[in-house]
Motif scaffolding. Structure first.
Motif, PDB file in Angstrom:
ATOM      1  N   ALA A   1      20.085 -10.076  -2.898  1.00 28.37           N
ATOM      2  CA  ALA A   1      21.469 -10.523  -2.715  1.00 28.37           C
ATOM      3  C   ALA A   1      21.531 -11.961  -2.224  1.00 28.37           C
ATOM      4  O   ALA A   1      22.405 -12.741  -2.652  1.00 28.37           O
ATOM      5  N   LEU A   2      20.600 -12.350  -1.336  1.00 27.19           N
ATOM      6  CA  LEU A   2      20.630 -13.700  -0.757  1.00 27.19           C
ATOM      7  C   LEU A   2      19.959 -14.737  -1.662  1.00 27.19           C
ATOM      8  O   LEU A   2      20.175 -15.935  -1.497  1.00 27.19           O
ATOM      9  N   LYS A   3      19.097 -14.285  -2.573  1.00 20.10           N
ATOM     10  CA  LYS A   3      18.449 -15.176  -3.547  1.00 20.10           C
ATOM     11  C   LYS A   3      17.729 -16.337  -2.858  1.00 20.10           C
ATOM     12  O   LYS A   3      17.941 -17.510  -3.173  1.00 20.10           O
ATOM     13  N   ASN A   4      16.875 -15.985  -1.906  1.00 17.52           N
ATOM     14  CA  ASN A   4      16.162 -16.996  -1.129  1.00 17.52           C
ATOM     15  C   ASN A   4      14.667 -16.792  -1.320  1.00 17.52           C
ATOM     16  O   ASN A   4      14.121 -15.742  -0.964  1.00 17.52           O
ATOM     17  N   ARG A   5      13.993 -17.797  -1.884  1.00 19.76           N
ATOM     18  CA  ARG A   5      12.569 -17.659  -2.202  1.00 19.76           C
ATOM     19  C   ARG A   5      11.716 -17.474  -0.959  1.00 19.76           C
ATOM     20  O   ARG A   5      10.705 -16.765  -0.972  1.00 19.76           O
ATOM     21  N   LYS A   6      12.117 -18.120   0.128  1.00 21.53           N
ATOM     22  CA  LYS A   6      11.332 -18.032   1.363  1.00 21.53           C
ATOM     23  C   LYS A   6      11.270 -16.604   1.876  1.00 21.53           C
ATOM     24  O   LYS A   6      10.185 -16.108   2.223  1.00 21.53           O
ATOM     25  N   ILE A   7      12.408 -15.932   1.915  1.00 23.31           N
ATOM     26  CA  ILE A   7      12.377 -14.561   2.433  1.00 23.31           C
ATOM     27  C   ILE A   7      11.802 -13.588   1.403  1.00 23.31           C
ATOM     28  O   ILE A   7      11.328 -12.515   1.780  1.00 23.31           O
ATOM     29  N   VAL A   8      11.826 -13.951   0.126  1.00 22.27           N
ATOM     30  CA  VAL A   8      11.106 -13.155  -0.874  1.00 22.27           C
ATOM     31  C   VAL A   8       9.611 -13.160  -0.557  1.00 22.27           C
ATOM     32  O   VAL A   8       8.944 -12.118  -0.578  1.00 22.27           O
ATOM     33  N   LEU A   9       9.098 -14.340  -0.219  1.00 21.84           N
ATOM     34  CA  LEU A   9       7.674 -14.478   0.116  1.00 21.84           C
ATOM     35  C   LEU A   9       7.338 -13.688   1.377  1.00 21.84           C
ATOM     36  O   LEU A   9       6.326 -12.980   1.437  1.00 21.84           O
ATOM     37  N   ILE A  10       8.200 -13.779   2.397  1.00 25.77           N
ATOM     38  CA  ILE A  10       7.937 -13.098   3.664  1.00 25.77           C
ATOM     39  C   ILE A  10       7.972 -11.581   3.473  1.00 25.77           C
ATOM     40  O   ILE A  10       7.095 -10.864   3.971  1.00 25.77           O
ATOM     41  N   LEU A  11       8.970 -11.091   2.734  1.00 24.99           N
ATOM     42  CA  LEU A  11       9.030  -9.657   2.463  1.00 24.99           C
ATOM     43  C   LEU A  11       7.820  -9.204   1.658  1.00 24.99           C
ATOM     44  O   LEU A  11       7.286  -8.109   1.884  1.00 24.99           O
ATOM     45  N   SER A  12       7.351 -10.041   0.746  1.00 28.71           N
ATOM     46  CA  SER A  12       6.164  -9.703  -0.046  1.00 28.71           C
ATOM     47  C   SER A  12       4.935  -9.568   0.849  1.00 28.71           C
ATOM     48  O   SER A  12       4.107  -8.654   0.661  1.00 28.71           O
ATOM     49  N   ILE A  13       4.814 -10.456   1.833  1.00 29.19           N
ATOM     50  CA  ILE A  13       3.689 -10.384   2.771  1.00 29.19           C
ATOM     51  C   ILE A  13       3.753  -9.077   3.578  1.00 29.19           C
ATOM     52  O   ILE A  13       2.749  -8.365   3.717  1.00 29.19           O
ATOM     53  N   LEU A  14       4.935  -8.768   4.095  1.00 27.71           N
ATOM     54  CA  LEU A  14       5.094  -7.557   4.888  1.00 27.71           C
ATOM     55  C   LEU A  14       4.826  -6.304   4.045  1.00 27.71           C
ATOM     56  O   LEU A  14       4.177  -5.358   4.513  1.00 27.71           O
ATOM     57  N   THR A  15       5.308  -6.312   2.808  1.00 28.60           N
ATOM     58  CA  THR A  15       5.098  -5.171   1.917  1.00 28.60           C
ATOM     59  C   THR A  15       3.625  -5.023   1.569  1.00 28.60           C
ATOM     60  O   THR A  15       3.107  -3.900   1.477  1.00 28.60           O
ATOM     61  N   ALA A  16       2.935  -6.153   1.392  1.00 23.51           N
ATOM     62  CA  ALA A  16       1.496  -6.116   1.094  1.00 23.51           C
ATOM     63  C   ALA A  16       0.721  -5.510   2.258  1.00 23.51           C
ATOM     64  O   ALA A  16      -0.220  -4.710   2.062  1.00 23.51           O
ATOM     65  N   ILE A  17       1.110  -5.856   3.475  1.00 27.24           N
ATOM     66  CA  ILE A  17       0.455  -5.276   4.660  1.00 27.24           C
ATOM     67  C   ILE A  17       0.704  -3.774   4.722  1.00 27.24           C
ATOM     68  O   ILE A  17      -0.222  -2.983   4.946  1.00 27.24           O
ATOM     69  N   LEU A  18       1.959  -3.385   4.515  1.00 24.38           N
ATOM     70  CA  LEU A  18       2.296  -1.963   4.508  1.00 24.38           C
ATOM     71  C   LEU A  18       1.481  -1.207   3.465  1.00 24.38           C
ATOM     72  O   LEU A  18       0.889  -0.163   3.748  1.00 24.38           O
ATOM     73  N   THR A  19       1.447  -1.747   2.266  1.00 24.29           N
ATOM     74  CA  THR A  19       0.747  -1.087   1.155  1.00 24.29           C
ATOM     75  C   THR A  19      -0.747  -0.966   1.434  1.00 24.29           C
ATOM     76  O   THR A  19      -1.359   0.086   1.189  1.00 24.29           O
ATOM     77  N   SER A  20      -1.336  -2.030   1.971  1.00 21.72           N
ATOM     78  CA  SER A  20      -2.777  -2.025   2.248  1.00 21.72           C
ATOM     79  C   SER A  20      -3.137  -0.968   3.280  1.00 21.72           C
ATOM     80  O   SER A  20      -4.110  -0.223   3.111  1.00 21.72           O
ATOM     81  N   VAL A  21      -2.345  -0.897   4.354  1.00 22.96           N
ATOM     82  CA  VAL A  21      -2.624   0.095   5.400  1.00 22.96           C
ATOM     83  C   VAL A  21      -2.422   1.506   4.860  1.00 22.96           C
ATOM     84  O   VAL A  21      -3.213   2.416   5.142  1.00 22.96           O
ATOM     85  N   ILE A  22      -1.369   1.706   4.068  1.00 24.22           N
ATOM     86  CA  ILE A  22      -1.109   3.033   3.502  1.00 24.22           C
ATOM     87  C   ILE A  22      -2.261   3.475   2.594  1.00 24.22           C
ATOM     88  O   ILE A  22      -2.657   4.646   2.586  1.00 24.22           O
TER      89      ILE A  22
END
Length: 411
Positions: free
Chosen positions: A225-246
């Protein structure tokens, strides 16, 4: 007390309320009482510019009113009164939000980034304090014992892990929004990312699937909704951490793997997913009998326990609730209660969509998704926070008759 002094008190009480996660249970209740009393006094003492949102008060409190109505056909009066007492925020916070004066709303809106920051910081500090207490007194078996300790061994600070995990998720959503709205410098940005990673790690220690999955979905909506590349990158990092631990942490992996084997679930093995499947079987049997008005707010647990007795005695011993907020509403106050609550949610969503209040929508999406697997409005830990955060933020972001929100350091 003069009108200005009353409004100042409301203003500062709201600031304290955004630090709810840091407050002990009794202080949280005192704060809630002070807020509703001062807001009502402010409304009736104001001689001009009275601000009342009748629709918000009526729709917001309608679910509680159906619970109250159900007391007429509830047999277990004592339990019904306890449930009504626990659910009181469903009545109190719509009144607070609906009666807030225009001046107080404007002042809070102009400090909205501080309010959001206070909440996010208080969540992180709560996690850290709980962790330090755990390490000092209980040792290092984090994944196994940390959730139990914060639920049972912290006295007035006890909180069920599901609600602490929900706090973490909402703070992540808020931080993404602030990263979009406020122009942080490089070091501030790095600090926020590290804090988000730390909160995600704590959430993984608690291993509550519903809040984690709901956070990813609602955060993805906010980012799109916000269309912001910076927070896309940050969410991707957080999701990658979540996925790796899972994937790589065995205990976390087992918890999430349950979701991939629902059709083949062995209901004699009581995993968290299988427990819900048995509960939902009972729910399907009970819903037709609940009908339009439900069994009553005091009798719902008895109906579920009777069903558990025929399904699984372990569920009977643990006295599980329905693990689905919408199912619980039907059992308590019937399809009338469900209609009232869905109408309220629809009102919040539609108003927020029209005003492009993306943060409010993301938080509403998050809580709605969690409600599909948890009864978050039936414990004090949940109902206070959910009611306060959703309604206060809704008011601050959606009132058209107040000044535009400004942010310190806004881009």
């Amino acid at each position: 007390m003069s009108e200005n002094k009353t409004e100042n008190l409301i203003y500062y009480l709201c600031f304290i309320a955004f630090a709810f996660p840091l407050l002990p249970n009794f202080l949280r209740n005192v704060l809630m009482a002070l807020l509703v009393i001062t807001v009502i006094i402010s409304y009736f003492s104001s001689k001009v510019n009275k601000n009342i949102n009748v629709k918000l008060i009526f729709l917001g409190s309608s679910l509680y009113l159906t619970y109250l109505l159900s007391m007429f056909w509830t047999d277990n009066i004592d339990l019904g009164l306890k449930k009504l007492s626990t659910g009181l925020p469903l009545l109190v916070f719509p009144i607070i939000a609906g009666l807030l004066s225009k001046d107080v709303i404007n002042r809070l809106r102009n400090k909205i980034h501080y309010l959001l920051g206070i909440y996010a910081i208080s969540v992180l500090l709560t996690f850290i304090v709980f962790f330090l207490i755990f390490i000092d007194h209980y040792g290092y078996s984090l994944v196994q014992h940390f959730p139990t300790v914060i639920n049972k061994d912290l006295g007035p600070y006890n909180i069920h892990p599901i609600y602490m995990s929900m706090h973490g998720a909402v703070s992540i959503i808020i931080s993404l929004y602030l990263l979009h709205k406020v122009d942080f410098n490089r070091w501030q940005l790095l600090l926020i990312i590290l804090c988000d990673i730390l909160i995600v790690c704590f959430m993984l220690i608690l291993i509550k699937k519903g809040p984690i999955i709901s956070m990813v979905i609602s955060s993805a909506y906010l980012v799109l909704a916000l269309k912001n590349r910076k927070i896309v990158l940050i969410l991707s990092i957080l999701t990658a951490i979540l996925t790796s631990v899972i994937i790589f942490q065995p205990k976390v992996n087992r918890k999430f793997s349950e979701l991939l084997n629902i059709n083949n679930a062995n209901k004699t093995e009581l995993t968290s997913t299988n427990i819900r499947l048995i509960i939902y079987d009972c729910g399907k049997e009970l819903v037709p009998d609940a009908g339009l008005f439900g069994f009553g707010v005091g009798d719902t647990r008895g109906k579920l326990l009777d069903c558990y007795e025929s399904k699984n005695h372990e569920l009977l011993k643990s006295k599980y609730n329905s693990h689905n907020q919408f199912l619980s509403i039907i059992l308590r106050s019937g399809f009338l209660g469900l209609f009232c609550y869905l109408l309220f949610l629809l009102y919040l969503f539609i108003r927020s969509l029209f005003s492009k209040s993306y943060l409010v929508i993301a938080i509403l999406v998050f809580y709605t998704l969690v409600m599909l697997s948890e009864n978050i409005l039936e414990r004090e830990d949940g109902v206070v926070y959910v009611s306060f955060i959703t309604l206060i933020l809704f008011v601050l972001f959606n009132y058209s008759n107040v000044e535009k929100i400004t942010y310190h350091g806004q881009k």
